[in-house]
Design a protein around this motif. Structure first.
Motif, short mmCIF file in Angstrom:
data_model
loop_
_atom_site.label_atom_id
_atom_site.label_comp_id
_atom_site.label_asym_id
_atom_site.label_seq_id
_atom_site.Cartn_x
_atom_site.Cartn_y
_atom_site.Cartn_z
N MET A 24 0.60 -1.19 -0.29
CA MET A 24 -0.25 -0.05 0.10
C MET A 24 0.70 1.20 -0.08
O MET A 24 0.58 2.13 -0.64
CB MET A 24 -0.98 -0.05 1.09
N THR A 25 1.53 1.36 0.77
CA THR A 25 2.58 2.54 0.54
C THR A 25 3.84 3.01 -0.83
O THR A 25 3.30 4.07 -1.22
CB THR A 25 3.81 1.85 2.21
N HIS A 26 4.14 1.09 -0.95
CA HIS A 26 4.32 2.25 -2.81
C HIS A 26 3.76 2.41 -3.38
O HIS A 26 3.72 3.22 -4.04
CB HIS A 26 4.99 0.01 -2.79
N ASP A 27 2.36 1.85 -3.24
CA ASP A 27 1.39 2.35 -4.59
C ASP A 27 0.83 3.81 -4.35
O ASP A 27 0.45 4.82 -5.01
CB ASP A 27 0.41 1.48 -4.71
N ILE A 28 1.04 3.86 -2.49
CA ILE A 28 0.50 5.65 -2.98
C ILE A 28 1.76 6.34 -2.71
O ILE A 28 1.13 7.99 -3.93
CB ILE A 28 -0.23 5.57 -0.80
N ARG A 29 2.55 6.12 -3.13
CA ARG A 29 3.62 6.60 -3.37
C ARG A 29 3.90 7.43 -4.58
O ARG A 29 4.08 8.29 -5.06
CB ARG A 29 5.38 6.33 -2.35
N GLN A 30 3.97 6.22 -5.34
CA GLN A 30 3.52 6.53 -7.09
C GLN A 30 2.34 7.41 -7.38
O GLN A 30 2.29 8.12 -8.14
CB GLN A 30 3.13 4.87 -7.43
N LEU A 31 0.83 7.15 -5.94
CA LEU A 31 -0.42 8.02 -6.69
C LEU A 31 0.43 9.67 -6.42
O LEU A 31 0.13 10.72 -7.48
CB LEU A 31 -1.08 7.86 -6.01
N LEU A 32 1.69 10.07 -4.91
CA LEU A 32 1.22 10.81 -4.94
C LEU A 32 2.27 11.97 -5.56
O LEU A 32 2.46 12.95 -6.10
CB LEU A 32 2.09 10.53 -3.14
N ASP A 33 3.34 10.68 -6.10
CA ASP A 33 4.65 11.43 -7.84
C ASP A 33 4.15 11.76 -8.53
O ASP A 33 4.61 12.32 -9.23
CB ASP A 33 5.93 10.00 -6.79
N SER A 34 3.09 11.12 -8.96
CA SER A 34 2.77 10.84 -10.05
C SER A 34 1.80 12.51 -9.92
O SER A 34 1.48 13.79 -11.30
CB SER A 34 1.34 10.27 -10.69
N ASN A 35 1.78 13.13 -8.90
CA ASN A 35 1.44 14.43 -8.81
C ASN A 35 1.77 15.76 -8.70
O ASN A 35 1.43 16.67 -8.86
CB ASN A 35 -0.48 14.91 -7.59
N SER A 36 3.07 14.91 -8.49
CA SER A 36 4.41 16.05 -8.13
C SER A 36 4.96 17.11 -9.88
O SER A 36 4.44 16.37 -10.31
CB SER A 36 5.18 16.11 -7.08
#
Length: 198
Positions: free
Chosen positions: A186-198
């Protein structure tokens, strides 16, 4: 002819280099539901007693979970799981919200919801509403729940779906997590979502 072959090789090399400049496709650990579930949408009451809607959480990645405060097992386990994810995210958790939607509005007052969710994470928000409002949100995300017959002491349990719905900062449904998914996944995928927004 040699010049033509050399030019062709140069063009192919440039094409490969340009292809490498694009962003690499995201690799998800959780179930990718992009395009299969509707965007985040609801009108409910927060654990602060305020009317809120999905628009209030735009700009944050949202972890949407349906449960209730009297739940004896899966709800506290899931909330503890989500709290651990938030801890692992560190400062990035400032851009993530846990939305805990009650499936037991008869007992889950805003005050009780607030006490419950903030015991797990300060970034969690409890949501409640009328039976009709809650049923509308549950149907939207294909969540099933049903209150069992009360016992002699008046207590009862509510059977409900246990998935966590994950929406990106634009409110699009992106991922589905189950109790079998690890904190690291979960942490890995949420980080990817956050990175795609930055």
């Amino acid at each position: 002819m040699a010049y033509f072959r050399k030019s062709t090789r140069l063009l192919l090399l440039c094409a490969l280099l340009l292809a490498g400049c694009g962003s690499k496709p995201q690799q998800w650990s959780l179930t990718d539901v992009t395009g299969h579930l509707p965007d985040l949408q609801f009108s409910l009451t927060s654990d602060q007693g305020r009317a809120v809607s999905a628009k209030d959480y735009r700009g944050d990645v949202v972890l949407l979970y349906f449960g209730y405060t009297h739940c004896p097992d899966v709800c506290p386990t899931t909330m503890a799981h989500l709290a651990a994810v938030m801890q692992k995210l560190g400062a990035a958790a400032d851009h993530v919200r846990i939305l805990f939607v009650s499936v037991d509005p008869a007992r889950d007052t805003p005050a009780l919801l607030h006490e419950y969710v903030t015991a797990f994470s300060p970034r969690a928000v409890g949501l409640t509403g009328s039976n009709n409002e809650l049923a509308t949100v549950a149907r939207r995300y294909r969540v099933a729940y049903e209150a069992e017959k009360p016992g002699a002491n008046g207590n009862y349990e509510v059977t409900h779906s246990s998935a966590v719905y994950i929406f990106d900062a634009s409110g699009r449904a992106r991922l589905l997590a189950t109790p079998d998914d690890s904190i690291d996944a979960m942490t890995h995928d949420i980080r990817q979502l956050l990175d795609s927004n930055s």
